[in-house]
Design an enzyme around this catalytic site. Sequence first.
Site, mmCIF file in Angstrom:
data_model
loop_
_atom_site.group_PDB
_atom_site.id
_atom_site.type_symbol
_atom_site.label_atom_id
_atom_site.label_comp_id
_atom_site.label_asym_id
_atom_site.label_seq_id
_atom_site.Cartn_x
_atom_site.Cartn_y
_atom_site.Cartn_z
ATOM 1 N N ASP A 28 1.497 -6.497 2.283
ATOM 2 C CA ASP A 28 2.188 -5.775 1.211
ATOM 3 C C ASP A 28 3.696 -5.791 1.418
ATOM 4 O OD1 ASP A 28 -0.009 -5.170 -0.221
ATOM 5 O OD2 ASP A 28 -0.212 -3.118 0.469
ATOM 6 N N ASP A 29 4.119 -5.502 2.648
ATOM 7 C CA ASP A 29 5.558 -5.535 2.940
ATOM 8 C C ASP A 29 6.144 -6.905 2.626
ATOM 9 O OD1 ASP A 29 5.673 -2.929 3.851
ATOM 10 O OD2 ASP A 29 5.498 -3.458 5.955
ATOM 11 N N LEU A 30 5.468 -7.944 3.099
ATOM 12 C CA LEU A 30 5.988 -9.297 2.918
ATOM 13 C C LEU A 30 5.994 -9.702 1.451
ATOM 14 C CD1 LEU A 30 4.155 -10.934 5.945
ATOM 15 C CD2 LEU A 30 6.562 -10.276 5.823
ATOM 16 N N GLY A 41 8.714 -7.813 -0.469
ATOM 17 C CA GLY A 41 10.020 -8.376 -0.152
ATOM 18 C C GLY A 41 10.263 -9.700 -0.845
ATOM 19 N N ASP A 67 2.669 -0.281 4.659
ATOM 20 C CA ASP A 67 1.840 -1.417 4.301
ATOM 21 C C ASP A 67 0.352 -1.084 4.260
ATOM 22 O OD1 ASP A 67 1.659 -4.630 4.250
ATOM 23 O OD2 ASP A 67 0.127 -3.852 5.599
#
Length: 410
Positions: free
Chosen positions: A183-185, A188, A155
């Site tokens: 970024d991860d969220l 996803g 991230d």
Amino acid sequence: MPDSPADIGTQERAMFAASKTRLPLNGITVLDLTLARAGPTAVRHFADWGANVIRIEPPPGEGEDVAGRRHGFDFQNLHRNKRAVTLNLKAKEGHEAFMRLAAKADVVLENMRANVKHRLKVSYDDVKAVNPRIVYGSISGFGQDGPYGPRAGVDQIAQGMGGLMSITGEPGRGPMRVGIPIDDLTAGNLLALGCMMALFDRERTGVGRWVTTSLLEAQIFMLDFQASRWLMEGEVAGQAGNDHPTGIPTGVFPTSDGHINIAASSSRVFTRFCEAIERPDWLTREDWKTQAGRSRDRAAINAAIGEITRTKPSNHWIELFEANGIPCGPINSIDQVFADPQVKHLGMATRMNSPHVGDKQVVASAISISGFSKAIRDHTPNAGEHSDDILKSVGYSDAELNDMRHKGVI
């Protein structure tokens, strides 16, 4: 929301019962090969809304603190409403078992390095060969190919490479990461959206798709108007701290007992704001008459507002501004967030009863769909908690399972 019909009223009991019998994604089977956070964020949407999610993990290695990690707040929040099987995909028998599951699945989700799934022979092409209807979703750091394709991505690296850290924080203080793994969220969430669209398309065509995104793409997408500001106007945005990048006054202002956010940048709202704080003379200042002018003179106007707001407590200003239609709000710590009456009304803390960690609260889905409950149906499973049931569903016998367990395959 309560997790047992005994705890709730008639309407809620009916919703709970409905959540046990029908949800929007009932009938969809998802194989979860995801790791860390970006992939599990995508899977959580499927799990929360009724898909049969099967989490596939390697058998735990010797000496691993599996329980400590699994029973912690992060893992428990990410992996509710799933079943779990352990499979060593590197073993012939483990790979065969995965392919049996994949042949009957609707969706496979993964966020391995781009080349790892090919090495394990669980890539889109591998799965498509046994199931042409599969929707296969992938998140990578920087894309499935290209000059950065082989790189691992996390991230914060993507926040930096995607421009976010250059516009976050106060001017002159250096780059600053955002306080959540945005970024991860985002990656996803986007992957879940893309896979839902692919499933919708499959209903019409009968054909599966490979859906991909990356942390870098997700971050650039999230730059939004700051990106279009460069692409269309050639302006490189810098750090603006707590100020809105273009609309002033919007930002954080001191009060006698803390700070509040105020957003009064449009001409109409700025007029109401000046009248509310009894400074109508500001409306006649030539340099503050337009949003562009106020933005150019942001330091002076923010300082002038701060001198007024610091004289009274936060609640005074919030009540005054709310009464005059001026967007504003407190700046809450996380414990204050969940104590907020509106947050309680929205049910954003929801109960999960687990035989492994007890009765806990986790973060609810931020989506509401009329007629369906967001109650957690199933606890976060231990590794391999449902291995036998899942593998028996694709034809394995007790003797075969015992042999696989003896060999360390499951």
